[in-house]
Design a protein around this motif. Structure first.
Motif, PDB file in Angstrom:
ATOM      1  N   ALA A  34       3.281  -2.846  -2.831  1.00 40.64           N
ATOM      2  CA  ALA A  34       3.785  -1.596  -3.414  1.00 40.64           C
ATOM      3  C   ALA A  34       4.510  -0.709  -2.401  1.00 40.64           C
ATOM      4  O   ALA A  34       4.851   0.423  -2.721  1.00 40.64           O
ATOM      5  CB  ALA A  34       2.631  -0.826  -4.052  1.00 40.64           C
ATOM      6  N   ASN A  35       4.722  -1.213  -1.193  1.00 39.85           N
ATOM      7  CA  ASN A  35       5.388  -0.368  -0.194  1.00 39.85           C
ATOM      8  C   ASN A  35       6.868  -0.710  -0.041  1.00 39.85           C
ATOM      9  O   ASN A  35       7.516  -0.244   0.893  1.00 39.85           O
ATOM     10  CB  ASN A  35       4.663  -0.457   1.153  1.00 39.85           C
ATOM     11  CG  ASN A  35       4.671  -1.859   1.728  1.00 39.85           C
ATOM     12  OD1 ASN A  35       4.972  -2.818   1.023  1.00 39.85           O
ATOM     13  ND2 ASN A  35       4.335  -1.981   2.997  1.00 39.85           N
ATOM     14  N   ARG A  40       7.235  -0.829  -5.086  1.00 38.38           N
ATOM     15  CA  ARG A  40       7.275   0.615  -4.831  1.00 38.38           C
ATOM     16  C   ARG A  40       7.708   1.351  -6.105  1.00 38.38           C
ATOM     17  O   ARG A  40       7.106   2.356  -6.499  1.00 38.38           O
ATOM     18  CB  ARG A  40       8.242   0.889  -3.680  1.00 38.38           C
ATOM     19  CG  ARG A  40       8.418   2.326  -3.325  1.00 38.38           C
ATOM     20  CD  ARG A  40       9.346   2.483  -2.103  1.00 38.38           C
ATOM     21  NE  ARG A  40       9.505   3.875  -1.779  1.00 38.38           N
ATOM     22  CZ  ARG A  40      10.349   4.701  -2.412  1.00 38.38           C
ATOM     23  NH1 ARG A  40      11.124   4.243  -3.369  1.00 38.38           N
ATOM     24  NH2 ARG A  40      10.404   5.977  -2.077  1.00 38.38           N
ATOM     25  N   ALA A  43       4.949   1.308  -8.705  1.00 40.09           N
ATOM     26  CA  ALA A  43       3.886   2.248  -8.331  1.00 40.09           C
ATOM     27  C   ALA A  43       4.300   3.683  -8.671  1.00 40.09           C
ATOM     28  O   ALA A  43       3.522   4.446  -9.279  1.00 40.09           O
ATOM     29  CB  ALA A  43       3.570   2.119  -6.848  1.00 40.09           C
ATOM     30  N   VAL A  55      -2.001   1.715  -3.774  1.00 41.13           N
ATOM     31  CA  VAL A  55      -0.781   1.177  -3.174  1.00 41.13           C
ATOM     32  C   VAL A  55      -1.174   0.082  -2.186  1.00 41.13           C
ATOM     33  O   VAL A  55      -1.595   0.357  -1.070  1.00 41.13           O
ATOM     34  CB  VAL A  55      -0.001   2.305  -2.453  1.00 41.13           C
ATOM     35  CG1 VAL A  55       1.262   1.754  -1.786  1.00 41.13           C
ATOM     36  CG2 VAL A  55       0.343   3.431  -3.411  1.00 41.13           C
ATOM     37  N   ALA A  64       3.659   2.371   3.018  1.00 38.99           N
ATOM     38  CA  ALA A  64       2.674   2.519   1.937  1.00 38.99           C
ATOM     39  C   ALA A  64       2.210   3.976   1.857  1.00 38.99           C
ATOM     40  O   ALA A  64       2.085   4.546   0.759  1.00 38.99           O
ATOM     41  CB  ALA A  64       1.490   1.587   2.172  1.00 38.99           C
ATOM     42  N   THR A  80      -3.871   4.065  -0.204  1.00 40.60           N
ATOM     43  CA  THR A  80      -3.267   2.813   0.263  1.00 40.60           C
ATOM     44  C   THR A  80      -4.389   1.861   0.664  1.00 40.60           C
ATOM     45  O   THR A  80      -5.401   2.284   1.217  1.00 40.60           O
ATOM     46  CB  THR A  80      -2.356   3.054   1.485  1.00 40.60           C
ATOM     47  OG1 THR A  80      -3.159   3.551   2.556  1.00 40.60           O
ATOM     48  CG2 THR A  80      -1.260   4.057   1.173  1.00 40.60           C
TER      49      THR A  80
END
Ligand SMILES: NC(=O)c1ccc[n+]([C@@H]2O[C@H](COP(=O)([O-])OP(=O)(O)OC[C@H]3O[C@@H](n4cnc5c(N)ncnc54)[C@H](O)[C@@H]3O)[C@@H](O)[C@H]2O)c1
Length: 286
Positions: A34-35, A40, A43, A55, A64, A80
């Motif tokens: 998700a970073n 991303r 999210a 995340v 993140a 995160t």
């Protein structure tokens, strides 16, 4: 003259803006990879729709953190968690930490993926294994933990009519063969039947499993395909809609698939590809 609604003594339907819908309020989403790129965007979109977000990342913790900070600024909870999705122990620890923080997980966006491309006769076992481990085994491990949590918890009618949702980030290459990327296409083809078989198995438990199948989306994974005007022009031969896709277009679809608006959608891949799966070679009549 009275309107139909006044006449029938019904409330007038008002179309609220997406922001105010808070479709996913009170739910928690765990998004892998998700970073960066599509993860991303998923999210952020799920968070903007009201969900708390976990995340996940495996590298670049600062990226993140930036995603989590943006989510918190939008008014939802966000943490995160580092985990390599191909590692059973790390995935289990991640889910345990997510449940400890937010009480449960309602939505899994299993998105982490990578490419390790090579002509088939030069492909190493390491290249084959890494793609399979992240794209397919990682999806299995994360989905298994999600299903275990959904079965444990059951339906919470105050937040959703289903016990939980799983959304895999697959690819158009779950159905389009891809020379030079045999490991990647095999992993996404496998993911398609993982998704469908799991959807069939857990539907009666009110767990909904689906995939998003992106076409060419502007992210770091495929910079070579759009980074120069020549590459972009070449890419457009494969896209009837004649533009590259943007990550937010995937995020918006994830919100819909995670929400009760798609409650009857089970075991489907939603292709978001500008028509890439429509045999673009036949555009001019073949
Ligand atoms: N960009 C596209 O055009 C496109 C098209 C079809 C499918 N996809 C799929 O979308 C997904 C996201 O890709 P992207 O385009 O955003 O690329 P990206 O490289 O920006 O993102 C991939 C993410 O996965 C993470 N990741 C890799 N290995 C991991 C591991 N072992 N554990 C946890 N996380 C890991 C990376 O750190 C990164 O955050 C992938 O599954 C990819 O196959 C992308």
């Amino acid at each position: 003259m009275k309107s139909y609604y006044e006449h029938m003594n019904l409330p007038q339907p008002v179309l609220p803006s997406l922001q105010h819908l808070a479709l996913l309020k009170g739910q928690t989403a765990l998004v892998t990879g998700a970073n960066s790129g599509i993860g991303r965007a998923i999210a952020l979109a799920l968070g903007r729709a009201g969900a708390n977000v976990v995340v996940n990342y495996v590298a670049k913790p600062e990226d993140a953190e930036a995603v989590a900070a943006e989510l918190r600024a939008a008014g939802v909870g966000a943490i995160t968690l580092m985990a390599d999705v191909s590692d059973e122990t790390q995935v289990q620890a991640m889910f345990a930490a997510a449940v400890k923080k937010f009480g449960t997980v309602d939505i899994l966006a299993s998105n982490a993926g990578l490419e390790r491309n090579a002509p088939f006769h030069e492909m190493s076992v390491a290249q084959w294994d890494q793609v399979m481990n992240v794209n397919l085994r990682g999806a299995f491990l994360c989905a298994r933990e999600a299903v275990r949590e959904y079965l444990r918890r059951g339906v919470r009618p105050e937040v959703s009519v289903s016990a939980g949702k799983i959304i895999f980030t697959s690819s158009v290459h779950e159905i389009i063969p891809w020379a030079g990327h045999v490991n990647y296409a095999a992993s996404k083809g496998g993911l398609m039947l993982l998704m469908k078989s799991l959807a069939q198995e857990v539907a009666e438990k009110r767990i909904r499993v689906n995939s998003i199948g992106p076409g060419a989306i502007r992210t770091p994974i495929n910079t070579a395909a759009w980074g120069t005007p020549e590459a972009y022009a070449e890419l457009m031969k494969l896209v009837p809609y004649k533009r590259i896709g943007e990550v937010d277009e995937i995020g918006r679809a994830a919100v819909w698939l995670a929400s009760d608006f798609s409650d009857y959608v089970i075991g489907t891949t939603l292709f978001i590809d500008g028509g890439m799966t429509l045999y673009p070679g036949f555009e001019t009549g073949g």
